[in-house]
Design an enzyme around this catalytic site. Structure first.
Site, PDB file in Angstrom:
ATOM      1  CB  ALA A  55      -0.868  -0.020   1.245  1.00 52.04           C
TER       2      ALA A  55
ATOM      3  N   GLY B 190       0.384  -5.093   0.705  1.00 54.17           N
ATOM      4  CA  GLY B 190      -0.710  -5.086  -0.270  1.00 54.17           C
ATOM      5  C   GLY B 190      -0.302  -5.704  -1.598  1.00 54.17           C
TER       6      GLY B 190
ATOM      7  CD  GLU C  12      -2.976  -7.590   2.235  1.00 53.34           C
ATOM      8  OE1 GLU C  12      -2.687  -6.407   1.964  1.00 53.34           O
ATOM      9  OE2 GLU C  12      -3.636  -7.914   3.238  1.00 53.34           O
TER      10      GLU C  12
ATOM     11  CD  GLU D 252       1.001  -5.832   5.436  1.00 54.28           C
ATOM     12  OE1 GLU D 252       1.850  -6.710   5.699  1.00 54.28           O
ATOM     13  OE2 GLU D 252       0.356  -5.803   4.373  1.00 54.28           O
TER      14      GLU D 252
HETATM   15  C1  3H9 Z   1       0.519  -2.431   3.321  1.00 55.98           C
HETATM   16  O1  3H9 Z   1       0.759  -2.827   2.224  1.00 55.98           O
HETATM   17  C2  3H9 Z   1      -0.812  -2.538   3.978  1.00 55.98           C
HETATM   18  C3  3H9 Z   1      -1.787  -3.467   3.281  1.00 55.98           C
HETATM   19  O2  3H9 Z   1      -1.776  -4.745   3.868  1.00 55.98           O
HETATM   20  C4  3H9 Z   1      -3.191  -3.001   3.537  1.00 55.98           C
HETATM   21  C5  3H9 Z   1      -3.781  -2.087   2.595  1.00 55.98           C
HETATM   22  C6  3H9 Z   1      -5.248  -1.911   2.784  1.00 55.98           C
HETATM   23  N1  3H9 Z   1       4.661   3.441   0.217  1.00 55.98           N
HETATM   24  O3  3H9 Z   1      13.428   1.649   0.447  1.00 55.98           O
HETATM   25  P1  3H9 Z   1      13.811   2.405  -0.746  1.00 55.98           P
HETATM   26  C7  3H9 Z   1       9.424   4.815  -1.193  1.00 55.98           C
HETATM   27  S1  3H9 Z   1       1.702  -1.644   4.256  1.00 55.98           S
HETATM   28  C8  3H9 Z   1       5.134   4.626  -0.158  1.00 55.98           C
HETATM   29  O4  3H9 Z   1      14.930   3.371  -0.631  1.00 55.98           O
HETATM   30  P2  3H9 Z   1      14.827   0.054  -2.050  1.00 55.98           P
HETATM   31  C9  3H9 Z   1      10.495   5.242  -0.219  1.00 55.98           C
HETATM   32  O5  3H9 Z   1      10.001   6.164   0.717  1.00 55.98           O
HETATM   33  C10 3H9 Z   1       3.119  -1.528   3.197  1.00 55.98           C
HETATM   34  N2  3H9 Z   1       6.437   4.853  -0.487  1.00 55.98           N
HETATM   35  O6  3H9 Z   1      14.090   1.453  -2.003  1.00 55.98           O
HETATM   36  C11 3H9 Z   1      11.519   5.843  -1.150  1.00 55.98           C
HETATM   37  O7  3H9 Z   1      11.071   7.124  -1.509  1.00 55.98           O
HETATM   38  P3  3H9 Z   1      12.081   8.301  -1.930  1.00 55.98           P
HETATM   39  C12 3H9 Z   1       3.882  -2.780   3.158  1.00 55.98           C
HETATM   40  C13 3H9 Z   1       7.264   3.830  -0.421  1.00 55.98           C
HETATM   41  O8  3H9 Z   1      14.954  -0.295  -3.476  1.00 55.98           O
HETATM   42  C14 3H9 Z   1      11.431   4.949  -2.367  1.00 55.98           C
HETATM   43  O9  3H9 Z   1      10.157   4.325  -2.298  1.00 55.98           O
HETATM   44  N3  3H9 Z   1       5.051  -2.595   2.355  1.00 55.98           N
HETATM   45  C15 3H9 Z   1       6.839   2.567  -0.024  1.00 55.98           C
HETATM   46  O10 3H9 Z   1      16.023   0.071  -1.183  1.00 55.98           O
HETATM   47  C16 3H9 Z   1      12.486   3.906  -2.445  1.00 55.98           C
HETATM   48  O11 3H9 Z   1      12.500   3.147  -1.234  1.00 55.98           O
HETATM   49  C17 3H9 Z   1       6.232  -2.200   2.878  1.00 55.98           C
HETATM   50  O12 3H9 Z   1       6.360  -1.991   4.062  1.00 55.98           O
HETATM   51  C18 3H9 Z   1       5.467   2.378   0.301  1.00 55.98           C
HETATM   52  N4  3H9 Z   1       4.975   1.186   0.653  1.00 55.98           N
HETATM   53  O13 3H9 Z   1      13.810  -0.945  -1.368  1.00 55.98           O
HETATM   54  C19 3H9 Z   1       7.359  -2.066   1.886  1.00 55.98           C
HETATM   55  N5  3H9 Z   1       7.903   1.719  -0.029  1.00 55.98           N
HETATM   56  O14 3H9 Z   1      12.786   7.790  -3.170  1.00 55.98           O
HETATM   57  C20 3H9 Z   1       8.316  -1.009   2.293  1.00 55.98           C
HETATM   58  C21 3H9 Z   1       8.949   2.453  -0.443  1.00 55.98           C
HETATM   59  O15 3H9 Z   1      11.184   9.445  -2.184  1.00 55.98           O
HETATM   60  N6  3H9 Z   1       9.326  -0.781   1.310  1.00 55.98           N
HETATM   61  N7  3H9 Z   1       8.581   3.731  -0.683  1.00 55.98           N
HETATM   62  O16 3H9 Z   1      12.980   8.478  -0.770  1.00 55.98           O
HETATM   63  C22 3H9 Z   1      10.477  -1.486   1.237  1.00 55.98           C
HETATM   64  O17 3H9 Z   1      10.695  -2.420   1.991  1.00 55.98           O
HETATM   65  C23 3H9 Z   1      11.520  -1.044   0.239  1.00 55.98           C
HETATM   66  O18 3H9 Z   1      11.180   0.245  -0.176  1.00 55.98           O
HETATM   67  C24 3H9 Z   1      11.647  -1.955  -0.991  1.00 55.98           C
HETATM   68  C25 3H9 Z   1      12.610  -1.272  -2.006  1.00 55.98           C
HETATM   69  C26 3H9 Z   1      12.227  -3.300  -0.573  1.00 55.98           C
HETATM   70  C27 3H9 Z   1      10.330  -2.161  -1.666  1.00 55.98           C
END
Ligand code: 3H9
Length: 686
Positions: free
Chosen positions: A61, A100, A103, A123
């Site tokens: 999400a 998400g 999901e 999450e």
């Molecule tokens: C969820 O999904 C809830 C659902 O169950 C329910 C829904 C109803 N959203 O980490 P990076 C941005 S909860 C918005 O440096 P990498 C981050 O801020 C979510 N932005 O890259 C950064 O921005 P900026 C569950 C996000 O390649 C840029 O992307 N998911 C999100 O080292 C790059 O990030 C997570 O918790 C997001 N969800 O790693 C996943 N994620 O460039 C969290 C990232 O402006 N994310 N950004 O500074 C990660 O673990 C890592 O970002 C990922 C990539 C492994 C994906």
């Protein structure tokens, strides 16, 4: 954001392109629902491949939408639409299918992934639980036990493991698009598999939920989300799909608005912003491909291991052959420990160790890109090191000191090309602790500063820029923590009560237990240096303990007594007597746990605000990262600055005023009053 649909024969390829991580924004959710409708209506399409552009599959999400009211279409409805599609959807996963994103993949009829992909429901790390069927579909697909592990721990699994669990149908070797197209063609004519939502719920063994609850509670400590996630999985295994979905959604929405979720979100974004400070945008970092460490003690060896872990070849320099041997043995001990704990295989440890060369000749550093000095905290010794380095190293090599208290400007004074010099303050053990304070001097070149941030990313550390002052950000605040802890002792609290109160707040250890573990001698040494500078550090009880050689666990006593071979702290009569003497003419009072925590934490916030106002830290969130990653501040509290803001800065000022009136803390700084009046610390982040 774009969602494009291409048709290749009877297969439709839906490509999501929503950089940077294909997060499920409202627009993307809408587009996915529209794609289902369009492809359902297209009789030429037999199967659908859902694939993502860029570095990853849908990573979840959009966390930045969490502070706002949810806007339709809601994700559970998007997943239900995909699951209810007339054609089989195949999720083609590369990068990370998280939250998400996973999901959505669970709504698809099949999941295929490249071997480098990872899948998970992280999450709980954001203080929430999955909100679009993750806790309900996952146990139906992979069983309750595996679902509990995946959801309550929040750590992703690799594609191979996911295949073993039944979460991924096929791991694709080679090109994902071609591989998933071939897979889709293979299933296109088959009848649709039973949707996960209508599969039978798994039966758990007797006692499973009770023991899972104990294990999850023990690991989660004060974090609420993991237990709520467990409750949601249990519900999914004990009721029908619709009821379980309603329960999950209700829990998700309640947690989304919780204080813990807000704190964890704050940390999430702070951590992601840290490696890329806006002030360095557009600056090309100097390249760092080789490194050296001067000094093979605990700190130097830890830094060498951290550099090796990031793949850099390392030279370890010591005074003479014996010291070199000792230094290399210190590095080896780190790797032996990693092998023993099962973190590394012997082969990998050997390979890392083979990349550390030892020597006592600075001439070995003539072509090294980065040299980090980690010798004894003595200005003259450090200056001598840099005098030599400045003569032997390339003029574009980055030269760094790991000093924790000395002025990097004084250490580098007079060296040739001072623009290549700065402070890189690692925390012990350096190969484990995530924090790296980056301390430029007045002359540090921007590309050297940028190189240090790039290095931190390579080392998987959290970099925070700190200005020059005694203790930089972290240790300057630590001094206040310790002084306040002693003030409490002199006004009626005991070491055990203070430690218990700080543990109750969420710290892994109280300030006195922590000093006994680390040793009281280091701080005594720093106080001596401060007195020589004309300062008057406040540590009346600690000074007397040090005079008695009570340096902590290593001497069998410090703030507590220790029995030989037992690390459990026992209240000490000696210490109680010293406290009583030092407190003799001071007013005594009773302290509750909450009051103790306030009397320590709020003065820390006051000092941190000075640090911000003086531009020693550029952002309040940076201070939070320092305390979380260097000092064990509970992540779910968001760090001291987030905690103070969430509590209300006006209240923080009021409590500090009361403590100051009793002589138990310094009055709120002008900056803190200003931030309180403005409603937040951003007022000080010019
Ligand atoms: C969820 O999904 C809830 C659902 O169950 C329910 C829904 C109803 N959203 O980490 P990076 C941005 S909860 C918005 O440096 P990498 C981050 O801020 C979510 N932005 O890259 C950064 O921005 P900026 C569950 C996000 O390649 C840029 O992307 N998911 C999100 O080292 C790059 O990030 C997570 O918790 C997001 N969800 O790693 C996943 N994620 O460039 C969290 C990232 O402006 N994310 N950004 O500074 C990660 O673990 C890592 O970002 C990922 C990539 C492994 C994906």
């Amino acid at each position: 954001m774009t969602v494009t649909i291409a048709r290749e024969g009877s297969i439709a390829v839906v490509t999501v392109d929503n950089p940077p991580v294909n997060a499920l924004s409202q627009a993307l959710r809408q587009a996915l629902v529209e794609a289902v409708v369009e492809l359902d209506a297209d009789a030429t399409v037999k199967a659908v491949v859902l694939i993502c552009a860029g570095r990853t599959f849908i990573a979840g999400a959009d966390v930045s939408e969490f502070g706002k009211p949810p806007r339709p279409p809601h994700l559970p409805d998007v997943v239900a639409a995909i699951e209810g599609a007339k054609k089989p959807w195949v999720a083609a996963i590369h990068g990370s299918a998280l939250g998400g994103g996973l999901e959505v993949a669970l709504g698809c009829a099949y999941r295929v992934a490249v071997s480098s992909a990872s899948l998970g429901l992280p999450e709980v790390k954001l203080g929430i639980i999955p909100g679009a069927g993750g806790t309900v579909r996952l146990p139906r697909l992979i069983g309750a036990a595996a679902a509990v592990d995946l959801v309550t721990g929040g750590s992703p699994v690799g594609a191979k493991r996911a295949e073993g669990l039944g979460l991924v149908d096929v791991v694709i070797d080679g090109d994902l698009r071609a591989g998933s197209m071939a897979f889709a063609e293979g299933i296109a004519e088959k009848s649709l598999p039973q949707p996960i939502s209508s599969r039978a719920v798994p039966a758990a063994e007797a006692g499973f939920w009770e023991s899972a609850e104990k294990a999850v509670a023990a690991k989660a400590k004060r974090e609420i989300a993991p237990l709520r996630a467990l409750a949601s999985i249990r519900k999914a295994c004990e009721t029908d799909f619709a009821e379980a979905m309603a329960f999950e959604r209700e829990t998700f929405l309640a947690l989304r608005g919780s204080e813990q979720a807000a704190a964890l979100r704050h940390v999430f974004f702070a951590e992601r912003a840290a490696p890329r400070p806006p002030e360095l945008a557009g600056i090309t970092p100097r390249d760092i491909r080789s490194a050296a460490v001067i000094g093979g003690g605990t700190m130097g060896a830890g830094i060498a291991a951290a550099l090796r872990d990031a793949g850099l070849p390392v030279v370890l320099i010591e005074r003479d052959a014996t010291a070199v041997e000792r230094g290399l043995a210190n590095v080896k001990a780190i790797y032996d420990g990693s092998v023993k704990r099962g973190r590394l295989t012997q082969a990998v440890a050997d390979q890392r160790m083979a990349g550390v060369a030892g020597g006592d000749d600075y001439g070995l550093l003539a072509d090294t890109d980065l040299v980090i000095e980690a010798v004894f905290e003595d200005l003259a010794v450090k200056r001598a090191v840099f005098e030599t380095l400045s003569a032997v190293c390339r003029v574009d090599a980055v030269l760094a000191t790991n000093t924790s208290y000395l002025d990097p400007g004084a250490i580098s004074d007079g060296i040739a090309h001072p623009e290549r010099f700065l402070g890189l303050h690692f925390f012990s053990p350096a190969h484990v602790m995530k924090l790296l304070e980056i301390v430029p001097t007045e002359t540090t070149a921007p590309e050297v500063l940028a190189a240090s941030f790039a290095l931190a990313r390579q080392l998987a550390k959290i970099p925070v820029r700190a200005g020059i002052c005694d203790g930089f950000i972290g240790n300057r605040i630590l001094k206040v923590t310790r002084a306040q802890a002693e003030r409490l002792l002199l006004s009626g609290a005991t070491p055990s009560a203070v430690d218990a109160a700080m543990r109750a707040f969420g710290l892994p250890m109280g300030p006195f237990e922590a000093q006994d573990l680390g040793g009281l001698d280091i701080a005594a040494f720093q106080r001596k240096a401060a007195r020589e500078r004309g300062e008057t550090p406040f540590a009346p009880v600690a000074e007397r303990l040090c005079a008695l050689q009570r340096f902590g666990q290593k001497t069998g006593g410090g703030w507590y007594d220790y029995q030989p071979g037992d690390r459990a702290p026992k209240p000490s009569e000696t210490v109680a007597a010293i406290i009583a003497e030092e407190a003799a003419d001071r007013p005594q009072r009773a302290w509750s746990e909450a009051e103790i925590a306030d009397a320590i934490l709020l003065p820390m916030v006051n000092e941190a605000t000075r640090i911000l106002a003086e531009r020693v830290a550029l952002r309040a969130a940076d201070i939070d990262l320092v305390k979380i990653h260097g000092y064990g501040f509970p992540r779910w509290r968001g760090g001291p600055m987030h905690y103070a803001e969430a509590r209300g800065l006006a209240d923080v000022v009021a409590v500090l005023d009361r403590l100051a009136a009793e002589g138990l803390a310094e009055a709120p700084s002008e900056g803190l009053r200003r931030a309180a009046a403005a409603g937040g610390f951003s007022a000080l982040e010019r």
